[in-house]
Design an enzyme around this catalytic site. Structure first.
Site, mmCIF file in Angstrom:
data_model
loop_
_atom_site.group_PDB
_atom_site.id
_atom_site.type_symbol
_atom_site.label_atom_id
_atom_site.label_comp_id
_atom_site.label_asym_id
_atom_site.label_seq_id
_atom_site.Cartn_x
_atom_site.Cartn_y
_atom_site.Cartn_z
ATOM 1 N N ARG A 238 0.879 -1.167 -0.045
ATOM 2 C CA ARG A 238 -0.055 -0.229 -0.022
ATOM 3 C C ARG A 238 0.950 1.265 -0.039
ATOM 4 O O ARG A 238 1.851 1.218 0.522
ATOM 5 C CB ARG A 238 -0.941 0.210 1.048
ATOM 6 C CG ARG A 238 -2.129 -0.892 1.162
ATOM 7 C CD ARG A 238 -3.070 -0.452 0.241
ATOM 8 N NE ARG A 238 -4.434 -1.474 0.104
ATOM 9 C CZ ARG A 238 -4.496 -2.369 -0.851
ATOM 10 N NH1 ARG A 238 -3.450 -2.666 -1.901
ATOM 11 N NH2 ARG A 238 -5.663 -3.105 -0.708
ATOM 12 N N GLU A 267 -3.728 7.412 -4.510
ATOM 13 C CA GLU A 267 -4.022 6.888 -5.661
ATOM 14 C C GLU A 267 -5.279 7.517 -6.085
ATOM 15 O O GLU A 267 -6.430 7.909 -5.552
ATOM 16 C CB GLU A 267 -4.224 5.392 -5.659
ATOM 17 C CG GLU A 267 -2.876 4.800 -5.303
ATOM 18 C CD GLU A 267 -2.932 3.084 -5.220
ATOM 19 O OE1 GLU A 267 -3.983 2.821 -5.770
ATOM 20 O OE2 GLU A 267 -2.038 2.743 -4.933
ATOM 21 N N HIS A 285 -1.218 0.105 -10.029
ATOM 22 C CA HIS A 285 -1.721 -0.615 -9.045
ATOM 23 C C HIS A 285 -2.355 -1.888 -9.702
ATOM 24 O O HIS A 285 -3.665 -2.208 -9.567
ATOM 25 C CB HIS A 285 -3.059 0.150 -8.195
ATOM 26 C CG HIS A 285 -3.342 -0.649 -6.862
ATOM 27 N ND1 HIS A 285 -3.656 -0.042 -5.695
ATOM 28 C CD2 HIS A 285 -3.200 -1.970 -6.717
ATOM 29 C CE1 HIS A 285 -3.849 -0.917 -4.763
ATOM 30 N NE2 HIS A 285 -3.477 -1.898 -5.348
HETATM 31 C C1 DGY Z 1 -5.416 -6.129 -3.196
HETATM 32 O O1 DGY Z 1 -5.882 -7.141 -3.105
HETATM 33 O O2 DGY Z 1 -5.303 -5.560 -2.004
HETATM 34 C C2 DGY Z 1 -4.905 -5.317 -4.357
HETATM 35 O O3 DGY Z 1 -4.056 -4.286 -3.630
HETATM 36 C C3 DGY Z 1 -5.875 -4.923 -5.090
HETATM 37 O O4 DGY Z 1 -6.970 -4.411 -4.724
#
Ligand code: DGY
Length: 320
Positions: A238, A267, A285
């Site tokens: 993240r 984002e 992402h």
């Molecule tokens: C997750 O699965 O957390 C990925 O980042 C996609 O959102």
């Protein structure tokens, strides 16, 4: 089953089929992502919500849905966009999609690692611009990946999938994790260490920790300062785990060699300084974005809704 289900984004057909076949009244929002007002309006009366990382599912959202809301099924392994406290006080079950995306996300982490080390983004930009003139003995040199030390921050399922790839590249694997991972230690020779030692000694650092209060800006100016000048940092977890401004500063100053990022602090906004730099590979992402895996995520998210509304335990509840 007849309840109203809100699917906040267009998802793979395989997931919608599960909901349709169960007989639910399904609304899918086609706006990408939906404006907050529309989202709140569409949530009214929903018993189940299939959300994604682009939606903030908080008190306001759950109030808008109303008392009938029973389950929020996040189509992601991460669930920092869902307020677990707000769900708990209403008795709403929260689920996520772990397990089905580990290998796929690890592929992207390794893709970024290789691309950042071997300067693929920069090299391709030169070629496409017609500026590649000849083979050159010093053209786009970058550090070797094979045989180097990789430091994995967060040796959960995705971190371990990255470790398996690193093992295939003959890399030495070290990790920082709250608990020991004996299987990875035995099978891959992984060695657990404190974060500072990992940062100071690793040639590659790959982040696979969830975003929590403790991991916010886990990697900031001080930590970047500890890294080797030829180190490469990869983040597919993240965005806010890394202080983007500090990272841009370190990359611009050349205090680390390069970075590969799939996630960002705000984002879809990317820190403007990162966009100006050649030594960072930037992906939007897409970590879990293979055709097969997005099908599996959508199906699992839908099955979790079906289970909860059918009075059964969900396959992958988030422990709040
Ligand atoms: C997750 O699965 O957390 C990925 O980042 C996609 O959102």
């Amino acid at each position: 089953m007849t309840g109203k289900i809100l699917v906040t984004r267009e998802i793979p057909e395989a997931g919608l089929r599960v909901l349709d076949e169960a007989g639910f009244d399904v609304t899918v929002l086609s706006e990408a992502p939906p404006a907050r007002e529309k989202l709140l309006e569409a949530a009214q009366g929903a018993e189940g919500v299939l959300s994604t990382v682009t939606e903030t599912v908080d008190d306001e959202f759950m109030d808008a849905a109303g008392d009938g809301l029973k389950v929020v099924s996040n189509m992601a392994v991460g669930y920092d966009n869902v307020d677990l406290g707000a769900a708990k006080k209403r008795g709403v079950v929260v689920t996520n999609t772990p397990g089905v995306l580990d290998e796929t996300t690890a592929d992207v982490a390794f893709m970024l690692l290789l691309a950042a080390a071997r300067r693929l983004g920069e090299a391709e930009r030169v070629l496409r611009a017609g500026r590649w003139e000849w083979w050159g003995p010093k053209l786009f040199m970058g550090p070797d990946v094979w045989g180097k030390r990789i430091g994995i921050i967060g040796l959960g399922r995705i971190g371990q999938a990255v470790a398996r790839r690193a093992w295939g590249f003959g890399m030495e694997i070290v990790y920082h994790n709250r608990s020991r991972k004996e299987e990875a230690e035995k099978g891959l020779g992984a060695r657990r260490m404190e974060l500072n030692e990992l940062l100071e000694t690793s040639d590659f650092v790959s982040i696979h920790t969830p975003l929590t209060e403790d991991t916010h800006h886990l990697i900031g100016a001080e930590e970047l300062e500890k890294m080797k000048p030829r180190a490469v940092l990869v983040n597919t977890s993240r965005g806010p785990v890394v202080d983007e401004a500090a990272l841009a500063g370190a990359l611009a100053a050349g205090s680390i060699f390069a970075a590969g990022l799939d996630v960002y602090e705000e984002e879809p906004r990317v820190h403007p300084k990162l966009l100006e730099l050649e030594n960072v590979v930037l992906a939007p992402h897409i970590g879990s974005g293979s055709i097969e895996t997005r099908d599996k995520m959508a199906v699992l998210a839908a099955e979790n809704i079906r289970a909860v509304l059918g009075g059964e335990p969900p396959k992958s509840p988030v422990e709040g």
